[in-house]
Structure formats: structure tokens, C-alpha cells
Design a protein around this motif. Structure first.
Motif, PDB file in Angstrom:
ATOM      1  N   GLU A 137      12.600 -42.168 -24.732  1.00  8.69           N
ATOM      2  CA  GLU A 137      11.300 -41.537 -24.485  1.00  8.69           C
ATOM      3  C   GLU A 137      11.184 -41.085 -23.042  1.00  8.69           C
ATOM      4  O   GLU A 137      10.746 -39.962 -22.748  1.00  8.69           O
ATOM      5  N   LEU A 138      11.589 -41.944 -22.113  1.00 10.31           N
ATOM      6  CA  LEU A 138      11.498 -41.592 -20.701  1.00 10.31           C
ATOM      7  C   LEU A 138      12.386 -40.393 -20.381  1.00 10.31           C
ATOM      8  O   LEU A 138      11.963 -39.464 -19.676  1.00 10.31           O
ATOM      9  N   LYS A 139      13.632 -40.380 -20.895  1.00  8.97           N
ATOM     10  CA  LYS A 139      14.540 -39.264 -20.632  1.00  8.97           C
ATOM     11  C   LYS A 139      13.974 -37.954 -21.167  1.00  8.97           C
ATOM     12  O   LYS A 139      14.077 -36.903 -20.527  1.00  8.97           O
ATOM     13  N   VAL A 140      13.381 -38.000 -22.337  1.00 10.01           N
ATOM     14  CA  VAL A 140      12.793 -36.795 -22.926  1.00 10.01           C
ATOM     15  C   VAL A 140      11.649 -36.282 -22.062  1.00 10.01           C
ATOM     16  O   VAL A 140      11.547 -35.088 -21.765  1.00 10.01           O
ATOM     17  N   LEU A 141      10.773 -37.191 -21.633  1.00  8.02           N
ATOM     18  CA  LEU A 141       9.601 -36.774 -20.870  1.00  8.02           C
ATOM     19  C   LEU A 141       9.962 -36.327 -19.460  1.00  8.02           C
ATOM     20  O   LEU A 141       9.173 -35.635 -18.805  1.00  8.02           O
ATOM     21  N   GLU A 142      11.129 -36.698 -18.985  1.00  2.00           N
ATOM     22  CA  GLU A 142      11.595 -36.228 -17.678  1.00  2.00           C
ATOM     23  C   GLU A 142      12.284 -34.869 -17.762  1.00  2.00           C
ATOM     24  O   GLU A 142      12.591 -34.275 -16.732  1.00  2.00           O
ATOM     25  N   ASP A 143      12.518 -34.364 -18.956  1.00  3.49           N
ATOM     26  CA  ASP A 143      13.225 -33.104 -19.146  1.00  3.49           C
ATOM     27  C   ASP A 143      12.241 -31.936 -19.119  1.00  3.49           C
ATOM     28  O   ASP A 143      11.418 -31.779 -20.030  1.00  3.49           O
ATOM     29  N   GLU A 144      12.336 -31.127 -18.091  1.00  5.70           N
ATOM     30  CA  GLU A 144      11.408 -30.003 -17.933  1.00  5.70           C
ATOM     31  C   GLU A 144      11.513 -29.016 -19.091  1.00  5.70           C
ATOM     32  O   GLU A 144      10.515 -28.446 -19.529  1.00  5.70           O
TER      33      GLU A 144
END
Length: 491
Positions: A137-144
Motif C-alpha cells: 500500500e505504501l509503495k503504491v501511494l508513493e508512486d506518482e
């Protein structure tokens, strides 16, 4: 809604006070709309109103603290708790419309809520069984590339996207084991809203029942699942509302979807302020994820010793669940915008290779509490005791002419019950002792500390208090309950 219980009254008061007021600063970062030039703070401290349903105390506190650190006090947020809860209609939809109308400067809603206002761009964030760990979830939300188009979609609603913060992982809880779709067939499953969520549950053969309608919770009454066979929820909510007493089976290795928090702003927020808010949201994501993990682990440790039964779906059942969800994915892939986001999430998941965040009760050892004899204890608190502890004359104990309480201790777990009509449900949690000190942790995370002693069947608590930023009345209540008289062990 969290069950009101005898002991956690003090915790609720403490949590409300602890939220406070927080500050903001300016920034060049702008996740939703490209790069803005850095602008100086807009004069003396400016206060922005944040419309808040009141469900995300820890997450928004993390966000607020990050903002305060960046701002040096030039922008502040005033949270308006329980916004829209008393009006007709779905609470998150009411809140979105109110921010659109300029009734509040800022707001948040779960990603699931936006398809209810004809914005389906956030659908990939809660695609079934796609984002199944906090790390992913964190990696996805950090992806512009994934998140920016979603936030830009809010322009069509007359809103400015601020950011998307991680939210808790949602799992199935029911009166029986839920694994393969056959287990779901005909089950009345409560959910908090969103068209895509409802379609996903129907794809399993379940009968979805929205639990928030007409501005109030339905089917959920003080932890009782009236008319429901289960619900989709997260560990912290299950613990806080004590749903596991009614529906004890949690499928530990099935994460249906997360519930990310979408932060947005009205057009009254200036570009300089918006840049600050976006920078704060970006800076909060990792800490929010850590807070979610920590809180989930703490709550799981409590409810694992209070009737929760964590079950495991087989590999065959997991495969059948994914197959059943194919129509939901077909609809997401039919739209170019959501198809692109879904492909981005799949790419991130493949590169990360993170397993599902499964939960289990197997490694949740009971706290150390062997020094106090297990059993049932009782005490009677008089109005004079309550007043002497500093409680006001209108307190329920005083108005009722006193109250009788029971305390059940067993292997590090406790349950407090009483005869006050206003508090029909017991408070429960875990406790641990070290020498003459005891810490009692309620099922929703509140803490009470005291010194204890036991002699001749009498359990005495002294210097009871509620640590942290709780108001004085919280400790007064704790002292009235725990320290007015010794608790007598029932033979």
C-alpha cells in the motif's frame, strides 16, 4: 461506533483532548498538480477547518504533526469531529459535498466513497485482493504515476487533491468461517459503502448490507451485528467495537482491500497553502503506515485473548476467491484511466514481491499477570466515593445512588461489569504487572496504571491514573472506580 464501557470512558475523553491544533508550512512539492514555485507563508497563522468523520484519530494526528514541523505555525488546522454524521445520507458523501460547497476548507474520505459521487478513478486502490499488505500500500501511494491522476480527477468535483494516506487493511469477520465463495453464499455482510465494494461482495455470493445510512450506523448496535452475519472491517475497528463477540471468525490470510484516506481541499485554499498540505501528506505516509501496523498488532494481542478465532483460507479457497472477483477487474479494465492505474499497481506488486499481511493469534502470548490470583472480584462505589474522587454531582455513579462493579481476571485478561443502566456492556482488555505496579489496557488501547496489593482475599489499587494528556476528570474517574475501596474476591 466504539462500545461505551465503564472503564473506557476516560480513554475517550483523553483521545479527544489529545488531538489538539496543528500547524502548516509552504512547500514546492505538489503531488496532484505539478510543481508550484515556493511561496512565503501567508502572513500570521491562518486556520483551516478540516471536516472529519472522527474515525482516523491516529492517522490524522500523524499528518498534523508533520504539518506542524514543516510550517512553524503559519497554517493551522481545526478539526471538526463527527462532521455530517447526524444528517440524512451517507456520511462521507455529505462531507465531500460540504467541502465542495465551501462549508469546510479540507476533508477526507475513504477511497471507496468516491464512486458514490461519480468519480471512479480511485477504484484500483481497493480492487479486491490486489493491495494486501501495508508495504505494498505504501509503495503504491508513493508512486506518482498511480496516484497523481487519481487526485487530479477531483478537479471534476471542484476539489483540489491534497494526498492519499495509507489506511487499514480490511478483512472478513463473520459468524462462521469464510474462505471460498461457497462459504460467503447468502451471508449478510456489512460494509461501509461504495459501489465497487458492493459489487465485489455480490461477486462472492454474499448479500451486502451497507452499515452507514441516513446519517447513522445501521445493523451495528454497540457491537451487536443486528441482521448481519458478518462484516468487512479492520482489526482496530473490530477490537474497538468488540464485534468479535458476535462474529468471532476472522480470516487471517485474506485481505480484501485497504481503506486509503483521500485528503482534499476546497477552492478557498490558496495555492501556497495547498502546496504545504501536499508536502505534509507526502511526508506523513511512512509514519502513518507504521502507526497502522503498530495499532493493529496491539489490538490483535488483546482480542486474541477475548474470543477471537483467526482462521486460514486454503490455497484452493484463495484461488476461487480471485476467480470470483474477475468481473470486478473486467469493469476496472474497461476504463482507460482505471486500467492504467491497475497496471501500475500490478507492476509495483510484482517488483516488490511482498506476501499478504496475514494475522494470527498463535504468537500472541498473554501478558505476565501471574502475581494476582485469577477469579472474580467485586466492589461497591457510593456517591460519596465518587464525589471524594472529584467527580461532578451529575456523574452517572452519583445520579444512580452508587454502583456495584465486578472484575474478572483470567490469565492476563480482565472484564469489568457494572449495574449502571447507561453502561450495559462490560469493559475488557489485558493487564500486566511488574512488582507492585499494574497496567490495564482496554480493548481499544486506553491505559490505566496503579499500584496494587493482595491480602486475605482483598485486591487493593492505589494511585490509579490515566497517563498522557487526559483531562483531570479521567484520572478522577479511574480513582473512583479502582481506588475507592478494596475489591473483594468472590469465593
Amino acid at each position: 461506533m466504539t462500545r461505551v464501557a465503564l472503564l473506557i470512558v476516560v480513554v475517550a475523553v483523553a483521545a479527544a483532548v489529545a488531538l489538539g491544533t496543528n500547524a502548516f508550512d509552504s512547500s514546492e512539492s505538489d503531488r496532484a498538480g505539478g510543481e508550484h514555485p515556493a511561496e512565503p507563508p501567508a502572513g500570521p497563522a491562518t486556520t483551516l477547518t478540516l471536516a472529519d468523520l472522527g474515525d482516523e484519530l491516529e492517522v490524522l494526528q500523524v499528518f498534523a504533526e508533520k504539518v506542524e514541523g514543516l510550517s512553524n505555525g503559519t497554517l493551522r488546522i481545526r478539526r471538526e469531529i463527527n462532521w455530517g454524521r447526524r444528517r440524512r445520507g451517507e456520511g462521507e458523501v455529505n462531507l465531500i459535498h460540504d467541502v465542495q460547497a465551501g462549508k469546510a476548507d479540507l476533508g477526507w474520505a475513504g477511497s471507496r466513497a468516491f464512486d458514490l459521487v461519480d468519480d471512479r478513478a480511485f477504484g484500483p486502490l481497493h480492487a479486491p485482493m490486489m493491495i494486501d499488505s501495508y508495504a505494498l500500500e505504501l509503495k503504491v501511494l508513493e508512486d506518482e504515476g498511480v496516484v497523481r491522476p487519481m487526485l487530479e480527477s477531483l478537479d471534476r468535483l471542484g476539489l483540489d487533491g491534497v494526498g492519499v494516506l495509507p489506511g487499514p487493511l480490511q478483512r472478513p469477520l463473520a459468524t462462521r468461517r469464510l474462505g471460498a465463495p461457497a462459504d460467503w453464499s447468502g451471508m449478510r455482510i456489512g460494509y461501509a459503502g461504495g459501489e465497487q465494494i458492493a459489487r465485489s461482495l455480490r461477486a462472492l455470493g454474499a448479500r451486502p448490507r451497507i452499515t452507514v445510512a441516513s446519517g447513522k450506523f445501521t445493523g451495528l448496535d454497540g457491537g451487536k451485528l443486528t441482521g448481519l452475519d458478518g462484516l468487512v472491517s479492520h482489526v482496530t475497528s473490530i477490537a474497538g467495537n468488540q464485534y468479535h463477540h458476535e462474529a468471532p471468525y476472522l480470516t487471517g490470510n485474506v485481505v480484501l482491500w485497504p481503506r486509503p484516506l483521500v485528503l482534499f481541499a476546497a477552492d478557498t485554499v490558496t495555492p501556497a497553502q495547498l502546496a504545504v498540505l501536499r508536502r505534509a501528506a507526502d511526508a506523513s505516509a511512512t509514519a502513518v503506515g507504521d502507526e497502522l501496523r503498530s495499532t493493529e498488532n496491539d489490538q490483535l494481542a488483546v482480542i486474541c485473548h477475548h474470543e477471537l478465532k483467526v482462521v486460514v483460507a486454503s490455497e484452493s479457497a484463495l484461488a476461487k476467491l480471485r476467480q470470483a472477483f474477475e468481473p470486478v477487474y473486467t469493469q476496472l479494465e474497461a476504463d482507460g484511466e482505471t486500467r492504467s492505474a491497475l497496471a501500475g499497481i500490478e507492476r509495483i506488486a510484482s517488483s516488490l514481491g511482498e506476501p499478504t499481511d496475514a494475522v494470527s493469534c498463535e504468537d500472541q502470548a498473554p501478558p505476565s499477570a501471574a502475581a494476582i490470583p485469577d477469579g472474580t472480584y467485586e466492589v461497591t462505589i457510593t456517591p460519596r466515593d465518587a464525589l471524594r474522587a472529584g467527580l461532578p454531582p451529575n456523574h452517572p455513579i452519583v445520579r444512580a445512588g452508587g454502583a456495584h462493579f465486578t472484575l474478572k481476571l483470567q490469565e492476563g485478561n480482565y472484564v469489568v461489569g457494572g449495574d449502571l443502566g447507561e453502561h450495559p456492556h462490560p469493559s475488557e482488555g489485558t493487564y500486566s504487572v511488574y512488582r507492585d505496579r499494574i497496567e490495564l489496557t482496554t480493548i481499544d488501547g486506553g491505559l490505566t496504571t496503579a499500584r496494587w496489593s493482595f491480602e486475605d482475599g482483598r485486591l487493593r489499587f492505589e494511585d490509579a491514573s490515566v497517563p498522557g494528556s487526559a483531562p483531570p476528570i479521567a484520572t478522577r474517574y479511574a480513582r473512583a472506580l479502582w481506588s475507592s475501596h478494596p475489591w473483594t474476591k468472590v469465593p
